[in-house]
Scaffold this motif. Sequence first.
Motif, PDB file in Angstrom:
ATOM      1  N   THR A 405     -32.423  23.473  16.992  1.00  0.00           N
ATOM      2  CA  THR A 405     -32.370  23.726  15.765  1.00  0.00           C
ATOM      3  C   THR A 405     -34.024  23.706  15.430  1.00  0.00           C
ATOM      4  OG1 THR A 405     -30.500  22.370  15.364  1.00  0.00           O
ATOM      5  CG2 THR A 405     -31.938  22.513  13.415  1.00  0.00           C
ATOM      6  N   ILE A 409     -35.369  27.188  13.250  1.00  0.00           N
ATOM      7  CA  ILE A 409     -36.120  26.959  11.769  1.00  0.00           C
ATOM      8  C   ILE A 409     -37.525  27.302  12.013  1.00  0.00           C
ATOM      9  CG2 ILE A 409     -36.907  25.422  10.057  1.00  0.00           C
ATOM     10  CD1 ILE A 409     -34.456  23.471  11.101  1.00  0.00           C
ATOM     11  N   GLY A 412     -37.366  31.246  12.686  1.00  0.00           N
ATOM     12  CA  GLY A 412     -36.871  31.800  11.572  1.00  0.00           C
ATOM     13  C   GLY A 412     -37.976  31.947  10.391  1.00  0.00           C
ATOM     14  N   GLN A 446     -31.606  29.175   5.351  1.00  0.00           N
ATOM     15  CA  GLN A 446     -30.688  28.616   6.733  1.00  0.00           C
ATOM     16  C   GLN A 446     -30.291  27.226   6.208  1.00  0.00           C
ATOM     17  OE1 GLN A 446     -34.325  28.368   9.313  1.00  0.00           O
ATOM     18  NE2 GLN A 446     -33.186  29.761  10.826  1.00  0.00           N
ATOM     19  N   TYR A 449     -27.026  27.950   4.209  1.00  0.00           N
ATOM     20  CA  TYR A 449     -25.909  28.064   5.282  1.00  0.00           C
ATOM     21  C   TYR A 449     -25.468  26.674   5.882  1.00  0.00           C
ATOM     22  CZ  TYR A 449     -23.483  29.048   9.667  1.00  0.00           C
ATOM     23  OH  TYR A 449     -22.572  29.190  10.541  1.00  0.00           O
ATOM     24  N   LYS A 542     -24.721  34.009   7.356  1.00  0.00           N
ATOM     25  CA  LYS A 542     -24.898  34.177   8.415  1.00  0.00           C
ATOM     26  C   LYS A 542     -25.083  35.255   9.230  1.00  0.00           C
ATOM     27  CE  LYS A 542     -23.344  32.505  13.090  1.00  0.00           C
ATOM     28  NZ  LYS A 542     -22.010  31.690  13.844  1.00  0.00           N
ATOM     29  N   LEU A 545     -28.546  36.629   8.083  1.00  0.00           N
ATOM     30  CA  LEU A 545     -29.587  36.085   8.914  1.00  0.00           C
ATOM     31  C   LEU A 545     -29.788  37.035  10.341  1.00  0.00           C
ATOM     32  CD1 LEU A 545     -29.143  32.411   8.011  1.00  0.00           C
ATOM     33  CD2 LEU A 545     -31.278  33.688   7.726  1.00  0.00           C
ATOM     34  N   ALA A 552     -28.814  30.769  12.692  1.00  0.00           N
ATOM     35  CA  ALA A 552     -28.207  30.208  11.689  1.00  0.00           C
ATOM     36  C   ALA A 552     -27.814  28.662  12.023  1.00  0.00           C
ATOM     37  CB  ALA A 552     -26.886  30.974  10.753  1.00  0.00           C
TER      38      ALA A 552
END
Length: 556
Positions: A405, A409, A412, A446, A449, A542, A545, A552
């Motif tokens: 994760t 992040i 992203g 994100q 989502y 999603k 992205l 996502a």
Amino acid sequence: MTMKKDVLQVLQQFSSFPLHESMLERPTHTHLGDLALPCFPFAKELRKSPVVIAEELAKAIHHPLILKAQAVAGYVNIFVNRSVMTDSLLQTIHNQSTTYGSNHNGNGGVVTIDLSSPNIAKPFSMGHLRSTVIGNSIALLLEKNGFKTIKINYIGDWGTQFGKLLTAYRKWGNEQEVQQAPIQTLLKLYIRFHEEAEQDDSLNDEGRAAFKALEDRDTEALALWKWFKSESLKEFQRIYDLLGITFDSYNGEAYYNDKMKPVVNELADKGLLVESDGALVVEIGGDMPPCLIKKSDGATLYATRDLTAAIDRKETYDFVKSLYVVGNEQSLHFTQVKKVLSKMGYEWADTIEHIPFGLILKDGKKMSTRKGKIVLLEEVLNDAIALAQKNIEEKNPHLSNKEATAQAIGVGAILFSDLKQHRKHDIEFDLATMLQTEGETGPYVQYAYARARSVLRKKEASDSFVVDEVNDFEWEIVKLLEQFPHITRQAAHHLDPSIVAKYAVNLAQAFNAFYGNVHVLSDVAHKEYRIVLVASVAKVLKEALRLLGMQAPEEM
């Protein structure tokens, strides 16, 4: 269902004059309706004032899709029946799922995309970020629109810089240091060469001679070059793995070494080569400088190689379009290449398109590897991931898959900070701004989502739902969801990922407003429909992205 197209079909039933989709406008203020038709263009032909035309048309309109039509100052303001529109749209998204927003406009045509293209023996700098992520997103957008893409990483593994590097290594290099830290050591040597050459210009002559020896396949020079290349590609692959980007071809500049001679001969046979100060050039005409094909010492130039690569790619892939995602400063070069190909009689030269982008600046100046002012992308990515992980530990320490994760992040955040800008704009590199978790950022989208997914974990969307009323918060979401197919078409048409990035922010903002003001699960009467609405938001966010090359996360 698309709002504009469906409303247009309704209006045409009641109109005596032909209408087309571009006539319909989206009013800035909601009290003016969902769509508006200006009647001014029809006044001359109908010999009536726009005010009268609007009034007559508004009175005539009666249809289940139209809640009401109002005539205001020569406009027909259309208020769409929210329930009818929403029900139809949510059914479409539910049925199409990830294919929602896709089309077959490309008809399977092949598009080659030249992107990323870092230089061997130099670190992967932030300066290469833009070509890499813009090109990757453009590929995803074109695929969404029915094209087949070939992503080509045209590695910078040839050129006079290797003559400079070979000279620097021979003068100051240490094999053990290079083995311990290949890229960092080679970078120091490259920087030192330029510093020393400012004081001693004869070094530049040595560098040119060393590159000519490399072109002539000198054994020692080739061995060093292959070593530099092998070490560099290992480092580049670590970056691409972090970014989640793959390529269809790694054929770099050196791949065309034995393919250029036939092209030079073809230019000569067609009478296009002219001698100029000992060099061979192609005259472009007009105010444009000639295109250099071969230098006076016989060494080839970038244009020779790009002409050869273009012809080879056309023969290999038979592309309908060939894109080069390269900085603004190369505009003249690609204009020259296209004109030379046209002079050679290649009609497909017009399908070549340069996709320029601005610079990444540091303290207002262009980043450079020559004097050491460089920010390394891998370091920035790792810093971003570490900060994201720190935030997770503080806010959600029991989160599963924390490392994955954090990577989604952190990476992203950097991708989004680039792609939300129009690609032609210069960007000032500022890590703190890239990593902000509020405002128009990747983590903000994100998180929207992840929030939607948290709702859906409590109650899955049903195949059966009834839409009997749609409040203002829900309607804002519906209007944005309905625009997604148009957004993907426009972004692909303009080769501009920022259109998708801005859309994703708008949808995330609308969803967050809905989430903060509407009882999704506790309102039994509307629960089933609202769950489907949330599921539709999650699917579109999603996919948006994904089109930006981002992941996502299910939880944050």
